[in-house]
Scaffold this motif. Structure first.
Motif, mmCIF file in Angstrom:
data_model
loop_
_atom_site.group_PDB
_atom_site.id
_atom_site.type_symbol
_atom_site.label_atom_id
_atom_site.label_comp_id
_atom_site.label_asym_id
_atom_site.label_seq_id
_atom_site.Cartn_x
_atom_site.Cartn_y
_atom_site.Cartn_z
ATOM 1 N N LEU A 322 120.374 0.369 -7.533
ATOM 2 C CA LEU A 322 120.012 1.562 -6.762
ATOM 3 C C LEU A 322 121.076 2.657 -6.905
ATOM 4 N N LEU A 323 122.341 2.243 -6.868
ATOM 5 C CA LEU A 323 123.417 3.231 -7.009
ATOM 6 C C LEU A 323 123.363 3.911 -8.374
ATOM 7 N N LYS A 324 123.106 3.162 -9.399
ATOM 8 C CA LYS A 324 123.013 3.752 -10.735
ATOM 9 C C LYS A 324 121.819 4.680 -10.822
ATOM 10 N N ALA A 325 120.765 4.324 -10.164
ATOM 11 C CA ALA A 325 119.590 5.198 -10.183
ATOM 12 C C ALA A 325 119.903 6.527 -9.491
ATOM 13 N N LYS A 326 120.642 6.478 -8.330
ATOM 14 C CA LYS A 326 120.995 7.708 -7.627
ATOM 15 C C LYS A 326 121.987 8.533 -8.444
ATOM 16 N N ARG A 327 122.899 7.836 -9.123
ATOM 17 C CA ARG A 327 123.861 8.560 -9.947
ATOM 18 C C ARG A 327 123.132 9.273 -11.076
ATOM 19 N N ASP A 328 122.198 8.626 -11.685
ATOM 20 C CA ASP A 328 121.444 9.275 -12.759
ATOM 21 C C ASP A 328 120.653 10.461 -12.214
ATOM 22 N N GLU A 329 120.188 10.341 -10.969
ATOM 23 C CA GLU A 329 119.399 11.415 -10.376
ATOM 24 C C GLU A 329 120.284 12.635 -10.082
ATOM 25 N N LEU A 330 121.514 12.346 -9.541
ATOM 26 C CA LEU A 330 122.408 13.457 -9.217
ATOM 27 C C LEU A 330 123.036 14.076 -10.468
ATOM 28 N N SER A 331 123.097 13.289 -11.547
ATOM 29 C CA SER A 331 123.750 13.808 -12.761
ATOM 30 C C SER A 331 122.967 14.948 -13.365
ATOM 31 N N GLU A 332 121.730 15.070 -12.972
ATOM 32 C CA GLU A 332 120.949 16.165 -13.513
ATOM 33 C C GLU A 332 121.412 17.519 -12.919
ATOM 34 N N TYR A 333 122.059 17.532 -11.726
ATOM 35 C CA TYR A 333 122.448 18.782 -11.053
ATOM 36 C C TYR A 333 123.975 18.925 -10.879
ATOM 37 N N LEU A 334 124.684 17.729 -10.934
ATOM 38 C CA LEU A 334 126.132 17.753 -10.682
ATOM 39 C C LEU A 334 126.892 17.374 -11.931
ATOM 40 N N ARG A 335 128.103 17.860 -12.012
ATOM 41 C CA ARG A 335 128.983 17.533 -13.123
ATOM 42 C C ARG A 335 129.634 16.163 -12.910
ATOM 43 N N PRO A 336 130.107 15.535 -13.987
ATOM 44 C CA PRO A 336 130.722 14.207 -13.847
ATOM 45 C C PRO A 336 131.941 14.215 -12.925
ATOM 46 N N HIS A 338 132.267 15.836 -10.215
ATOM 47 C CA HIS A 338 131.871 16.181 -8.855
ATOM 48 C C HIS A 338 132.260 15.041 -7.933
ATOM 49 N N PRO A 339 132.707 15.350 -6.739
ATOM 50 C CA PRO A 339 133.147 14.286 -5.812
ATOM 51 C C PRO A 339 132.054 13.270 -5.527
ATOM 52 N N ASP A 340 130.824 13.745 -5.435
ATOM 53 C CA ASP A 340 129.742 12.782 -5.147
ATOM 54 C C ASP A 340 129.563 11.809 -6.309
ATOM 55 N N ILE A 341 129.635 12.314 -7.544
ATOM 56 C CA ILE A 341 129.478 11.437 -8.721
ATOM 57 C C ILE A 341 130.645 10.464 -8.788
ATOM 58 N N ILE A 342 131.852 10.983 -8.496
ATOM 59 C CA ILE A 342 133.027 10.107 -8.538
ATOM 60 C C ILE A 342 132.915 9.041 -7.473
ATOM 61 N N ALA A 343 132.419 9.419 -6.284
ATOM 62 C CA ALA A 343 132.266 8.437 -5.209
ATOM 63 C C ALA A 343 131.262 7.360 -5.602
ATOM 64 N N LEU A 344 130.178 7.802 -6.244
ATOM 65 C CA LEU A 344 129.177 6.808 -6.680
ATOM 66 C C LEU A 344 129.757 5.887 -7.752
ATOM 67 N N ASN A 345 130.539 6.414 -8.667
ATOM 68 C CA ASN A 345 131.122 5.563 -9.716
ATOM 69 C C ASN A 345 132.074 4.543 -9.117
ATOM 70 N N GLU A 346 132.851 4.991 -8.131
ATOM 71 C CA GLU A 346 133.773 4.055 -7.495
ATOM 72 C C GLU A 346 133.015 2.958 -6.750
ATOM 73 N N GLU A 347 131.939 3.395 -6.073
ATOM 74 C CA GLU A 347 131.144 2.390 -5.334
ATOM 75 C C GLU A 347 130.496 1.388 -6.305
ATOM 76 N N ILE A 348 130.016 1.926 -7.436
ATOM 77 C CA ILE A 348 129.398 1.029 -8.439
ATOM 78 C C ILE A 348 130.435 0.055 -8.982
ATOM 79 N N ALA A 349 131.676 0.510 -9.250
ATOM 80 C CA ALA A 349 132.724 -0.378 -9.757
ATOM 81 C C ALA A 349 133.055 -1.452 -8.747
ATOM 82 N N ARG A 350 133.115 -1.005 -7.431
ATOM 83 C CA ARG A 350 133.422 -1.995 -6.398
ATOM 84 C C ARG A 350 132.319 -3.053 -6.306
#
Length: 737
Positions: A322-336, A338-350
């Protein structure tokens, strides 16, 4: 197939020819020896007439007996008479010596005034009935009636004794069988009780089934199931094993229709979309807590038997998706960055690190599960081996127990049947019931009719058959062939021709030789056929020039055949020398009216050259070498000088025809024949014995003589083979145009 049909046709023709040949032979025998048949008939009629005239008057008494009630034993067939043999048995019993002796003793004691006389009893059975007809014939009318009456009564008494003996024997046999079965039944019961007391395994049976065998089967089924589970655990991956335990396959949740509408509105309003995305990412933990609740593959659907690590593994795996799906969805409007993308990447790593922990623990639990199954399988296999032996032992004991019970039931059934038979058997009543009783007593004796015509006709028939038997014996002993078919049946040598029998006016002068324009057409044609057979039998370059004509016995017509054969060859244009080689009784010179001296004997004795001894005949192209002076030792001359003579003759003639003495009379022909290229054996139809001819041929074959074939002489013109000579129009002279 065609060859088989042809062979069958030839066999049929040969059979027909042989049948008519034998028919003619029997007809000739009947015409020749008809007096034997007539004498046999007269003799048979005369003997029968004499016996009838000398026979004393006889009287006949008639009685009848009928088949009645038989001895019957319910539920048993210890005494019975087969219907197929019953009537014949009763007839033999009535005519047996046992009944006859009893009758004679009875008549001597009860009817002493009657004089014994021979009695002939005939017993017949009326067609389609069970009635016996007894006819007694004798010369004393009173004695024959009493004898027949006593015979019927003594027969019944004998049957009563036989039935009584059979009933007594049957009852004794039944009682012995019952006692024997009682002992066996008692022993069977003791064996059954003893087996029940010493083998408790027979009580392990419930509802007709072996409980040990049933438990053994359940163990095998459980081991099979656990082995299957263990194989799946070893073969499938961690995810596949967890999905198999869940009975479903995890799939990521798709966005709903409302989410799609929000996404469209965000695309239309970028500022609104960014603020919305910031709000959703600002609290990642809140998103993690929210998403599993909305997913269809949440922990609520995990089976209760599954451990906590497996449940956590599945939950974390779903959160990562689900997190990867949301990250892919936000990547269409936000840059890599972006704090939200970074937060999602950290959450996915955890979550991925947490997934690795859960994965290791889940694999450890699967290994523990495999080990547990292996231990359970090993234990169950040990139990299977133990219970297999127990099940086999129990099955054997149960089988023995059932066999004992079945034997006990069988003996009990047989004992009950015998007991019922003895209770229903009434021996005294059964003995009183006869199988055959008197239907009509013996009638007063009346004179028997003579039946003279019948006896004389039977005697004449017997005489005719006896005479025919004599003719048949004569035919079997007569081996003289009378036709071409019989000749081929007796001999394997080829038949060159057959000469018809002609009537001779002057028997002393003999049969006239052939002449020009001879009107004996069948005679001329017979020798023409013989000439063709000799000329064309072998190849033209290898045909026989020197020919010996002989016979097995005298008076077979060899001289007639040799003379007329030479004349026939001369008429065909061949140069022929006819040699009278019968140095003892040669008479060929008389047929040509020439002198007999000098002749062959003088040439062989070297007293005259052959050129001076040869005499011309009235037939063109035919010369004759007569017999000559009677020599002292004809056979010696032929042995020594015949070969030399043939060399001297050389090629002066096309054919040399030698007329010799019979083979079985002298040794002359046996001395001459080895120097000749071929030999013809003449057999007189109906006169020459086949055995004598075979003996003569054996002597010739012993000296390696080449036998060209046989000639059947003096054949009756009415034979089937000569029917075609009856067409006289073929030999009728024709007017020349």
């Amino acid at each position: 197939m065609a060859n088989e049909i042809e062979l069958g046709r030839r066999g049929h023709v040969a059979f027909v020819a042989l049948f008519f040949a034998r028919f003619r032979r029997y007809k000739q025998l009947l015409f020749a020896y008809w007096w034997i048949v007539a004498l046999s008939v007269i003799l048979g009629v005369g003997i029968q007439w004499f016996l009838i005239r000398r026979a004393p008057p006889s009287f006949v008494s008639v009685g009848r007996m009928i088949l009645s009630v038989k001895l019957s034993i319910p539920n048993a067939n210890f005494y019975s008479e087969e219907l197929n043999n019953f009537f014949g048995t009763q007839v033999e019993l009535m005519q047996s010596s046992s009944v006859t002796n009893r009758v004679l003793l009875r008549l001597r004691s009860e009817e002493p005034h009657l004089q014994p006389a021979p009695v002939n009893i005939q017993v017949t059975v009326s067609p389609k009935t069970t009635i016996f007809n007894l006819n007694a014939v004798s010369t004393d009318p009173n004695y024959v009636q009493a004898y027949l009456e006593a015979t019927m009564e003594e027969y019944i008494n004998l049957k009563r004794e036989l039935l009584g003996n059979a009933s007594t024997s049957t009852r004794s046999s039944l009682q012995e069988d019952r006692a024997r079965l009682a002992d066996e039944l008692e022993k069977s019961r003791e064996s059954l009780l003893s087996y029940q007391s010493t083998n408790s395994a027979v009580f392990l049976q419930q509802n007709g089934e072996n409980n040990a065998a049933r438990y053994f089967a359940s163990l095998i089924q459980q081991v099979t199931e656990r082995k299957s589970e263990l194989q799946l655990l070893k073969t499938l991956s961690l995810d596949e094993n967890l999905e198999r335990q869940q009975h479903i396959f995890s799939q990521p949740s798709l966005p709903s229709a409302s989410s799609a509408e929000n996404l469209d509105s965000q695309q239309n309003s970028p500022q609104t979309a960014l603020s919305s995305q910031r709000h959703s990412i600002s609290s990642p933990q809140q998103n993690l807590d929210f998403t599993p609740g909305d997913n269809a593959n949440s922990l609520a659907n995990i089976p209760s038997g599954e451990g906590g690590f497996e449940a956590g593994y599945l939950e974390v795996k779903q959160q990562i998706v689900l997190l990867k799906a949301k990250r892919d969805e936000l990547s269409e409007y936000l840059r890599p960055k972006h704090p939200d993308i970074i937060a999602l990447n950290e959450e996915i790593a955890r979550q991925e690190k947490l997934l690795e922990v859960f994965q290791e623990q889940s694999q450890e639990q699967l290994k523990n599960r495999q080990h547990t199954l292996e231990v359970e399988i090993a234990g169950m296999e040990t139990q299977i081996r133990e219970w297999e032996l127990k099940a086999v032992d129990v099955s054997k004991k149960l089988s023995d127990f059932e066999s004992l019970k079945e034997n006990n039931r069988r003996l009990q059934t047989m004992y009950d049947q015998l007991q019922a038979t003895l209770q229903t058997l009434d021996v005294d009543k059964g003995i009183g019931q006869e199988s055959v009783t008197i239907f009509e007593p013996a009638t007063p004796a009346v004179p028997t009719p003579k039946r003279l015509k019948r006896h004389l006709a039977m005697a004449s028939l017997i005489g005719f058959v006896f005479g025919g038997g004599i003719l048949f014996l004569l035919k079997q002993l007569d081996d003289r062939p009378t036709s071409l078919t019989e000749l081929k049946e007796h001999f394997s040598e080829p038949v060159l021709g057959q000469i018809p029998l002609l009537k001779v006016k002057d028997k002393n002068a003999g049969l006239p030789i052939l002449r020009e324009e001879d009107d004996r057409h069948e005679f001329v044609e017979a020798f023409s056929n013989l000439r063709s057979a000799l000329v064309f039998k072998d190849s033209p370059d290898n045909h026989s020039k020197s020919i010996v004509v002989t016979s097995a016995a005298p008076v077979d017509g060899k001289s007639t055949v040799s003379v007329n054969l030479a004349i026939t060859l001369a008429h065909a244009g061949a140069r022929v020398l006819l040699v009278d080689a019968d140095l003892r009784c040669g008479k060929i010179h008389k047929r040509f009216s020439v002198s007999d001296r000098p002749g062959l004997a003088d040439v062989l004795g070297e007293t005259c050259p052959w050129s001076k001894a040869v005499a011309p005949t009235s037939v063109p192209n035919l010369d004759l070498l007569p017999r000559g002076t009677f020599p002292a030792h004809p056979a010696s001359l032929l042995v020594k000088q015949s070969g030399k003579l043939l060399k001297e003759l050389g090629n002066h003639y096309d054919y040399y025809i030698f007329d010799t003495a019979p083979v079985m009379v002298t040794d002359d022909v046996l001395s001459l024949a080895p120097h000749i290229s071929s030999l013809i054996m003449v057999i007189r139809a109906g006169s020459t014995s086949g055995r004598v001819v075979k003996a003569a041929l054996d002597l010739l074959y012993l000296r390696r003589v080449k036998v060209s074939g046989l000639v059947l002489n003096a054949v009756a013109p009415n034979m089937l083979e000569y029917n075609f000579y009856g067409y006289r129009e073929y030999f009728r002279p024709r007017a020349v145009a």
